[in-house]
Scaffold this motif. Structure first.
Motif, PDB file in Angstrom:
ATOM      1  N   GLY A 176       0.828  -1.208   0.000  1.00 39.20           N
ATOM      2  CA  GLY A 176       0.000   0.000   0.000  1.00 39.20           C
ATOM      3  C   GLY A 176       0.856   1.248   0.000  1.00 39.20           C
ATOM      4  O   GLY A 176       0.636   2.167  -0.783  1.00 39.20           O
ATOM      5  N   TYR A 212       4.117  10.901  -5.728  1.00 41.56           N
ATOM      6  CA  TYR A 212       5.249  11.569  -6.378  1.00 41.56           C
ATOM      7  C   TYR A 212       4.825  12.361  -7.610  1.00 41.56           C
ATOM      8  O   TYR A 212       5.085  13.566  -7.694  1.00 41.56           O
ATOM      9  N   PRO A 213       4.127  11.714  -8.577  1.00 41.47           N
ATOM     10  CA  PRO A 213       3.689  12.508  -9.731  1.00 41.47           C
ATOM     11  C   PRO A 213       2.742  13.646  -9.365  1.00 41.47           C
ATOM     12  O   PRO A 213       2.795  14.700  -9.999  1.00 41.47           O
ATOM     13  N   LEU A 214       1.915  13.463  -8.327  1.00 45.71           N
ATOM     14  CA  LEU A 214       0.978  14.531  -7.971  1.00 45.71           C
ATOM     15  C   LEU A 214       1.730  15.763  -7.455  1.00 45.71           C
ATOM     16  O   LEU A 214       1.385  16.890  -7.770  1.00 45.71           O
ATOM     17  N   VAL A 228       3.992   5.839  -5.264  1.00 45.37           N
ATOM     18  CA  VAL A 228       4.024   5.898  -6.725  1.00 45.37           C
ATOM     19  C   VAL A 228       3.031   6.950  -7.221  1.00 45.37           C
ATOM     20  O   VAL A 228       3.255   7.632  -8.212  1.00 45.37           O
ATOM     21  N   ILE A 229       1.920   7.098  -6.503  1.00 43.78           N
ATOM     22  CA  ILE A 229       0.907   8.072  -6.928  1.00 43.78           C
ATOM     23  C   ILE A 229       1.229   9.470  -6.392  1.00 43.78           C
ATOM     24  O   ILE A 229       1.066  10.465  -7.091  1.00 43.78           O
ATOM     25  N   VAL A 265       2.360   1.739  -3.460  1.00 48.57           N
ATOM     26  CA  VAL A 265       1.407   2.280  -4.437  1.00 48.57           C
ATOM     27  C   VAL A 265       1.132   3.750  -4.150  1.00 48.57           C
ATOM     28  O   VAL A 265       1.111   4.586  -5.061  1.00 48.57           O
ATOM     29  N   LYS A 309       4.806  16.524  -8.257  1.00 48.56           N
ATOM     30  CA  LYS A 309       5.459  17.100  -9.441  1.00 48.56           C
ATOM     31  C   LYS A 309       4.454  17.916 -10.246  1.00 48.56           C
ATOM     32  O   LYS A 309       4.775  18.962 -10.800  1.00 48.56           O
ATOM     33  N   PHE A 310       3.211  17.414 -10.315  1.00 46.35           N
ATOM     34  CA  PHE A 310       2.171  18.045 -11.128  1.00 46.35           C
ATOM     35  C   PHE A 310       1.871  19.466 -10.658  1.00 46.35           C
ATOM     36  O   PHE A 310       1.732  20.375 -11.474  1.00 46.35           O
TER      37      PHE A 310
END
Lengths: 156, 144, 226
Positions: free
Chosen positions: A29, A38-40, A35-36, A32, A42-43
């Motif tokens: 968990g 990190y991009p958020l 993993v989610i 996952v 960065k976004f």
């Protein structure tokens, strides 16, 4: 009896298997979620707009500004500037933003004056009095052959 | 209130932590699926909207494809009524959702009869409806 | 065994908020053995998760998206090409939207097959149908927002349909309500945007809360083994 009973419970294979599975799921968990996440993160970090990278801004024909006069223009980065014509060939572009707390300075009686807390600067941006920690930022200026004044990047 | 059956109190699985735990396990799987789909099948973008040019075969999202196909199948003129197809399709959709909402009142059989094999009439209607939805959606997806 | 934890050992937050304790409360506490044996019993929870993901990725997309005719397409392009992981966040929003509808449909199939919509759970079913309609509404309004060809023309066709709702005056009202004018334009875009990011999420969230409270009140249905 009590002691041995507890030992049996600790070594219960069902319990240790459950604990192992719990740990495995928790780790999965977390994996996952990161993993989610990190991009958020960065976004939400804003990328440079392509207009910001263009270096020179056309400030219009030089003859529009009389000697001793000034004009306010918007820099490509979205920061307002004051373009002052100090003499026939000398233009100075100063950031209109006071380095103290970001208020807009005004040209008054040959000085740049900040209405918020009274900081004063000379027309070349040098700090005279007031709470500002720095001089006003200056930007590169050039007069092109077509007679237009162009304002470029920050000096220094 | 929920009435546990005799002998069930204290013996059945618990909402907490058992059910929550299985919810979490499914959540991790779902997140994995979404990351997989978004990562390997990113969503694209078509040409910008042009109000002057209609592209060929404008299709809606997949869940509207059945309705889209029904619109195509209903005759434009029916028993002398002009432009029959559009209101007929919309009324069909409206009736469908109203009937879906009314299901607990349409099926007034005893709450104790729950197993699908004990409710064959309504279960078969349900499956026919489901197959029609899937079939019409597929037809809508491939039709020109 | 967890129930035996003494009151003073609950911990600071649990003693004050008591979410876990209320989840462990008597009555609605026990779930049918089916719920752990049949893997279909957590579809409601996964549907809720997809909605939460849609709220998060939707808010993130709103950081950059601009609902105007001139900027909508370019802002999506900006998200896709310039923003780090912009393509990923938009793709998650796209796929999760589809999963939201699929999971709700499968969840409804399960509820139907186990007869769980029967008394006293009629309103659970009705609120679920409304949630499905919300999902379809999200899809319909969200389809327009990228302002690309398929968006524009699918919305043109879809809103044209509302014009034929009888009586004619009502049909015309609906057409103007959705389009904000005679044709699909920037006025349609702002309307769809308002519906997509404000109206539908608020209604959906309220329906979700109702749905969950009702499930807690009656407990999960316990089909009798045949």
């Amino acid at each position: 009896m009590d002691k041995s009973g507890r030992q049996v419970e600790l070594m219960d294979p069902k319990l240790s298997r459950k604990r192992f599975l719990d740990t495995l799921m928790g780790a999965g968990g977390l994996g996952v979620i990161s993993v989610i996440a990190y991009p958020l993160l960065k976004f939400v970090n804003p990328p440079a707009r392509s207009s910001e990278s263009s270096e020179w801004v056309d400030a219009g024909p030089a003859e529009e500004i009389q000697t001793g006069g000034f004009k306010t223009i918007m820099h490509a980065s979205g920061i307002p500037l004051v373009l002052v014509r100090r003499s026939e060939d000398e233009f100075i572009a100063l950031e209109k933003k006071c380095p103290h707390l970001g208020c807009m300075v005004e040209l008054e009686q040959g000085e740049m004056f900040c209405p918020c807390h009274g900081a004063k600067f000379t027309l070349d941006g040098t700090r005279i009095t007031g709470p500002s920690p720095r001089d006003l930022k200056r930007y590169k200026v050039e007069v092109r052959p077509d007679g237009h004044v162009f304002v470029g990047k920050e000096v220094g | 209130m929920y009435h546990p059956k005799p002998g069930e109190v204290g013996t059945g699985p618990k909402f907490w932590p058992n059910h929550i735990f299985s919810e979490l396990a499914s959540a991790v799987c779902l997140l994995g699926l979404i990351v997989f789909l978004a990562g390997f099948f990113p969503h694209g973008l078509q040409e910008p909207a042009d109000p002057f040019v209609t592209p060929e075969h404008v299709k809606p999202e997949w869940y509207f494809l059945a309705l889209y196909q029904i619109l195509k199948l209903v005759p434009r003129t029916f028993m002398g009524i002009q432009d029959f197809n559009k209101p007929a399709t919309l009324i069909f959709a409206g009736v469908f959702f109203l009937a879906l909402m009314a299901l607990p009142w349409i099926d007034r059989s005893s709450p104790k009869i729950q197993h699908p094999l004990q409710r064959l009439p309504i279960v078969s209607i349900f499956f026919i409806g489901l197959l029609m939805f899937i079939g019409l959606s597929y037809w809508g997806a491939v039709s020109k | 065994m967890m129930d035996d934890v003494p009151h003073e050992n609950k911990g600071f937050f649990e003693e004050r908020i008591g979410i876990i304790s209320s989840l462990k409360a008597e009555g609605a506490d026990i779930i049918p053995a089916h719920a752990t044996r049949w893997p279909t019993y957590f579809l409601g929870g996964t549907a809720l998760l997809t909605f939460v993901i849609q709220v998060i990725t939707g808010i993130l997309l709103m950081f950059y998206y601009k609902p105007t005719v001139d900027e909508a397409y370019a802002s999506i392009q900006f998200i896709m090409t310039e923003v780090e992981f912009g393509w990923f966040v938009r793709s998650v929003h796209h796929w999760c939207a589809n999963l939201f509808v699929i999971i709700m449909m499968v969840h409804m199939c399960r509820v139907f097959l186990t007869g769980s919509y029967k008394r006293p759970r009629e309103l659970h079913w009705v609120s679920g149908v409304f949630l499905l309609i919300m999902g379809l509404g999200f899809g319909f309004t969200g389809y327009l927002l990228p302002w690309d060809q398929i968006a524009y023309w699918a919305t043109t066709v879809g809103t044209e349909m509302t014009n034929s709702v009888p009586p004619p005056a009502f049909g015309e009202f609906l057409l103007h309500f959705f389009r904000g004018g005679e044709n699909v334009s920037g006025d349609t875009l702002t309307r769809f945007y308002a519906l997509h990011v404000m109206v539908l999420p608020i209604i959906t969230a309220l329906l979700v809360v109702m749905h969950l409270v009702m499930v807690r009140t009656t407990g999960i249905s316990n089909p009798v083994e045949k």
